[in-house]
Design an enzyme around this catalytic site. Structure first.
Site, short mmCIF file in Angstrom:
data_model
loop_
_atom_site.label_atom_id
_atom_site.label_comp_id
_atom_site.label_asym_id
_atom_site.label_seq_id
_atom_site.Cartn_x
_atom_site.Cartn_y
_atom_site.Cartn_z
CB SER A 108 -0.85 -0.01 1.28
OG SER A 108 -1.47 1.24 1.49
CE1 TYR A 110 -4.32 -2.04 5.19
CE2 TYR A 110 -3.10 -0.04 4.72
CZ TYR A 110 -3.85 -1.12 4.28
OH TYR A 110 -4.12 -1.27 2.94
P1 NAD Z 1 -11.49 -6.35 0.62
O1 NAD Z 1 -11.99 -6.19 2.01
O2 NAD Z 1 -12.36 -6.00 -0.54
O3 NAD Z 1 -10.96 -7.85 0.38
C1 NAD Z 1 -10.17 -8.49 1.33
C2 NAD Z 1 -10.10 -9.95 0.95
O4 NAD Z 1 -9.27 -10.61 1.95
C3 NAD Z 1 -11.45 -10.67 0.98
O5 NAD Z 1 -11.47 -11.65 -0.03
C4 NAD Z 1 -11.46 -11.34 2.37
O6 NAD Z 1 -12.29 -12.51 2.42
C5 NAD Z 1 -9.99 -11.71 2.48
N1 NAD Z 1 -9.54 -11.94 3.85
C6 NAD Z 1 -9.66 -11.12 4.92
N2 NAD Z 1 -9.14 -11.72 6.00
C7 NAD Z 1 -8.68 -12.91 5.60
C8 NAD Z 1 -8.04 -14.00 6.26
N3 NAD Z 1 -7.78 -13.96 7.57
N4 NAD Z 1 -7.73 -15.10 5.55
C9 NAD Z 1 -8.01 -15.17 4.23
N5 NAD Z 1 -8.61 -14.16 3.53
C10 NAD Z 1 -8.94 -13.06 4.23
O7 NAD Z 1 -10.13 -5.47 0.60
P2 NAD Z 1 -9.28 -4.83 -0.60
O8 NAD Z 1 -9.45 -3.36 -0.52
O9 NAD Z 1 -9.52 -5.53 -1.87
O10 NAD Z 1 -7.81 -5.13 -0.06
C11 NAD Z 1 -6.97 -6.13 -0.61
C12 NAD Z 1 -5.53 -5.77 -0.28
O11 NAD Z 1 -5.19 -4.52 -0.89
C13 NAD Z 1 -5.25 -5.61 1.20
O12 NAD Z 1 -3.99 -6.17 1.52
C14 NAD Z 1 -5.22 -4.11 1.39
O13 NAD Z 1 -4.42 -3.74 2.48
C15 NAD Z 1 -4.61 -3.69 0.07
N6 NAD Z 1 -4.86 -2.29 -0.28
C16 NAD Z 1 -6.13 -1.82 -0.44
C17 NAD Z 1 -6.32 -0.49 -0.78
C18 NAD Z 1 -7.68 0.09 -1.01
O14 NAD Z 1 -7.78 1.30 -1.17
N7 NAD Z 1 -8.73 -0.71 -1.06
C19 NAD Z 1 -5.23 0.35 -0.95
C20 NAD Z 1 -3.95 -0.16 -0.76
C21 NAD Z 1 -3.79 -1.49 -0.43
#
Ligand code: NAD
Length: 257
Positions: free
Chosen positions: A140, A153
């Protein structure tokens, strides 16, 4: 166009958001895909299967190293092993350090950081034996800068970038690469919750979304899961084979400030 035909990708946390977008891009490029994550996987499997490659799902909770090992054993048994590992599963919790619930700290470190170590150490031996592999860690912008309220985080994502550098160096003379991608805001359930929390204070939801972007992301536009999927495909390509140990921003200008 990159062809990943014959390769198998494991994408953690791919039943939603960014992971699902990346899984779709990998399947479109010809890879077999092992999905992981919570919730009803049947619709997600169907979405990823439409490109004609093999798709499976393993429900491992990646906060548990034993379940990660079971998921990788499943990928080896059913798909012949993992060629492309996308460490994407992640959660968020927002609170000041002195109020941060200890169990939330522990689970964010386990899911967002330690799981990356465990899946990497378990997938690397086969990648080395095959002399080809791609490890792509979804970090991120918060792996490079802080924001208030996000102690666990930000600590975990900084750790992911450090781990990425070490694995990138340890594999530098092989055809295995390890890199991190650093998205800015992407409109997924993880971020929608933060918009909803702002709206709950009485702000109009559209205004809450605009305020979230204005604070950090100069483009005032969200990064999208398909854009992240395309960057993953580039890192999987021959053209990307000398990108090693990098932390690649895709953030609408967030880190340029
Ligand atoms: P999201 O909440 O849409 O999806 C998260 C996914 O992780 C889901 O499929 C959930 O079931 C799974 N998950 C959660 N806990 C889990 C566990 N203990 N075991 C297995 N699976 C698990 O989130 P997202 O926004 O798509 O985030 C995905 C990644 O991208 C994360 O690592 C997040 O930190 C990173 N990220 C997101 C953003 C953003 O703006 N959305 C920005 C930078 C980084």
């Amino acid at each position: 166009m990159t062809t990943l035909s014959g390769k198998t990708a494991l994408v953690t946390g791919s039943t939603s958001g960014i992971g699902l977008g990346i899984a779709v891009s990998l399947a479109k490029a010809g890879a077999n895909v092992v999905l992981n994550g919570f919730g009803d996987a049947s619709k997600v499997i169907a979405d990823v299967q439409q490109f004609g490659t093999r798709v499976g799902h393993h429900p491992a909770d990646v906060s548990d190293p034993l379940q990660i090992a079971e998921m990788i054993a499943y990928a080896e048994r059913e798909f012949g092993g993992v060629d492309i590992l996308v460490n994407n599963a992640g959660i968020q919790h927002v609170a000041a350090v002195e109020d941060f619930p200890v169990e939330r700290w522990d689970s964010i470190i386990a899911i967002n950081l330690s799981s990356v170590f465990h899946s990497t150490r378990l997938c690397l031996p086969r990648m080395r034996a095959e002399n080809w592999g791609r490890i792509i860690n979804i970090a991120s912008v918060h792996g490079q800068v802080g924001s208030v309220g996000k102690a666990a985080y930000v600590a975990a994502k900084h750790g992911v970038i450090g781990l990425t550098k070490v694995v990138g160096l340890e594999t530098a003379t092989t055809q295995v690469t390890c890199n991190a991608i650093c998205p800015g805001w992407v409109l997924t359930p993880l971020v929608q919750k933060q918009i909803d929390d702002r709206a709950a204070t009485g702000i109009d939801p559209q205004q809450a979304q605009h305020d979230l972007l204005v604070e950090k992301q100069p483009s005032l536009a969200f990064v999208t899961p398909p854009q992240l999927g395309e960057l993953v495909l580039f890192l999987c390509s021959e053209a990307g084979s000398q990108v090693r140990g990098a932390a690649w921003n895709i953030d609408g200008g967030w880190l340029a400030q």
